[in-house]
Write an enzyme that holds these catalytic residues in place. Structure first.
Site, PDB file in Angstrom:
ATOM      1  N   GLU A 162       0.818  -1.205   0.000  1.00 19.55           N
ATOM      2  CA  GLU A 162       0.000   0.000   0.000  1.00 19.55           C
ATOM      3  C   GLU A 162       0.860   1.266   0.000  1.00 19.55           C
ATOM      4  O   GLU A 162       0.566   2.235  -0.701  1.00 19.55           O
ATOM      5  CB  GLU A 162      -0.914   0.033   1.237  1.00 19.55           C
ATOM      6  CG  GLU A 162      -1.832  -1.162   1.357  1.00 19.55           C
ATOM      7  CD  GLU A 162      -1.275  -2.270   2.223  1.00 19.55           C
ATOM      8  OE1 GLU A 162      -2.007  -2.775   3.090  1.00 19.55           O
ATOM      9  OE2 GLU A 162      -0.086  -2.628   2.036  1.00 19.55           O
ATOM     10  N   CYS A 195      -2.302  -3.402   7.395  1.00 21.29           N
ATOM     11  CA  CYS A 195      -1.901  -3.584   8.792  1.00 21.29           C
ATOM     12  C   CYS A 195      -2.244  -2.345   9.615  1.00 21.29           C
ATOM     13  O   CYS A 195      -2.367  -1.240   9.077  1.00 21.29           O
ATOM     14  CB  CYS A 195      -0.411  -3.899   8.887  1.00 21.29           C
ATOM     15  SG  CYS A 195       0.668  -2.508   8.449  1.00 21.29           S
TER      16      CYS A 195
END
Length: 357
Positions: A53, A76
């Site tokens: 990401e 996360c």
């Protein structure tokens, strides 16, 4: 295939580029879409590096604001080797997040994204994405394993009083050590061992997988020029969490992963370090010294088994370095017992294995 699935399929293909590089971490890919055009792409490229990401957001630049993010695994939401991806996503102004699979190893990601105004959807190409991380899912279910490896003389010394230790055991024994390392996620040493030996801690072979290198360097004493920091492999530096500023010599240096730990708690219980490494997805850990680290691990009941290589040499001396340091036990009844011990001849050396737990 509809548009959303098309973008997730591209993310899956990007994830595959990390194969063989991310080690025990999952393969993850990500694309950022704005006005039906891909404006950013990224994947998890190597262990300790940016997550998919983050790489995609960097690639998108200012176009990330108001865009949709497609990622193969739930972002996360915790501090590990890198800051949480959720924070990066929120700060970049991403409008929607589509992820294929829920990651049971993370907590609160969906909630914090929604709380900060990000729309969140899951389940696109779930089956394909699950195949992508099959090994990772299996790994999450595995238990931690901690082993100690040591090379010593017949009288139990790992170095002379002047700290000379090369080489105590034979080349045949050292070759076996390289093969043993390949079976572990991480190989760990303390500061003094690293300072004196300047080791590579690799398998020394193109055909064997290298573990992540871990050094307990609580005060950042090691020179950045040492082999451990040669950027050929990731190296985790465990440092005292009371240190607020990482030295410039280790900042932004490729392959270096500084990780703080509670040094006082670790002195009482070595399992503090083991749990910290487990959190970094390092579950199979090989401890290679020095004597104080080995003693701390053994007498914290953190060790599962041992690999002891014993050379037919006697160096003597009360100031020579023993394989197990520390204060030791007061009574024989308090000593650690090695179970299922096996002894094998390796060249001129003896190779002793056994279980502690």
């Amino acid at each position: 295939m509809n548009g959303k699935c098309k973008y997730m399929q591209i993310a899956i293909e990007l994830a595959k580029k990390g194969k063989g590089e991310v080690y025990v971490n999952p393969l993850v890919g990500c694309v950022i879409v704005k006005n039906n055009e891909i404006v950013g792409e990224g994947w998890h490229q190597h262990f300790g590096g940016n997550h998919a990401e983050v790489n995609a957001i960097i690639d998108a630049g200012s176009d990330a604001k108001g865009a949709d993010l497609y990622v193969t695994l739930e972002p996360c939401n915790s501090y590990g080797k890198k800051p949480p991806c959720t924070h990066v996503i929120i700060n970049a102004g991403i409008k929607r997040v589509y992820y294929a699979l829920t990651d049971n190893n993370v907590l609160g990601s969906r909630e914090i994204l929604i709380k900060n105004g990000v729309e969140v959807y899951k389940g696109l190409l779930q089956k394909k994405s699950k195949t992508l991380i099959r090994d990772y899912l299996k790994y999450l279910k595995s238990s931690s394993k901690v082993s100690v490896k040591a090379a010593m003389t017949l009288d139990g010394k790992i170095a002379t009083y002047s700290y000379d230790s090369k080489w105590i055991t034979s080349k045949e024994s050292r070759d076996i050590v390289h093969k043993i390392r390949a079976q572990y996620d991480a190989v760990l040493v303390g500061t003094n061992t690293a300072l004196r030996d300047n080791p590579f801690l690799t398998t020394h072979s193109k055909n064997l997988k290298n573990p992540v290198r871990v050094v307990i360097d609580s005060k950042f004493k090691l020179p950045a020029s040492y082999h451990l920091f040669d950027a050929s492999l990731p190296t985790v530096i465990l440092y005292d969490s009371n240190i607020k500023k990482i030295p410039a010599k280790f900042l932004n240096k490729k392959g270096i992963i500084p990780v703080p730990f509670d040094i006082n708690a670790a002195k009482r219980d070595f399992n503090v370090i083991i749990k910290k490494l487990n959190f970094l997805s390092l579950k199979r850990i090989l401890i290679e010294g020095g004597s104080e680290v080995i003693a701390s691990a053994l007498f914290s009941n953190a060790v599962d088994d041992i690999y002891f290589f014993i050379a037919p040499k006697i160096i003597g001396g009360k100031d020579a370095i023993p394989v197990v340091g520390g204060a030791g036990v007061e009574k024989i009844s308090k000593s650690l017992n090695v179970k299922n011990m096996k002894i094998k001849k390796i060249g001129s050396d003896l190779f002793v294995t056994g279980q502690i737990k």
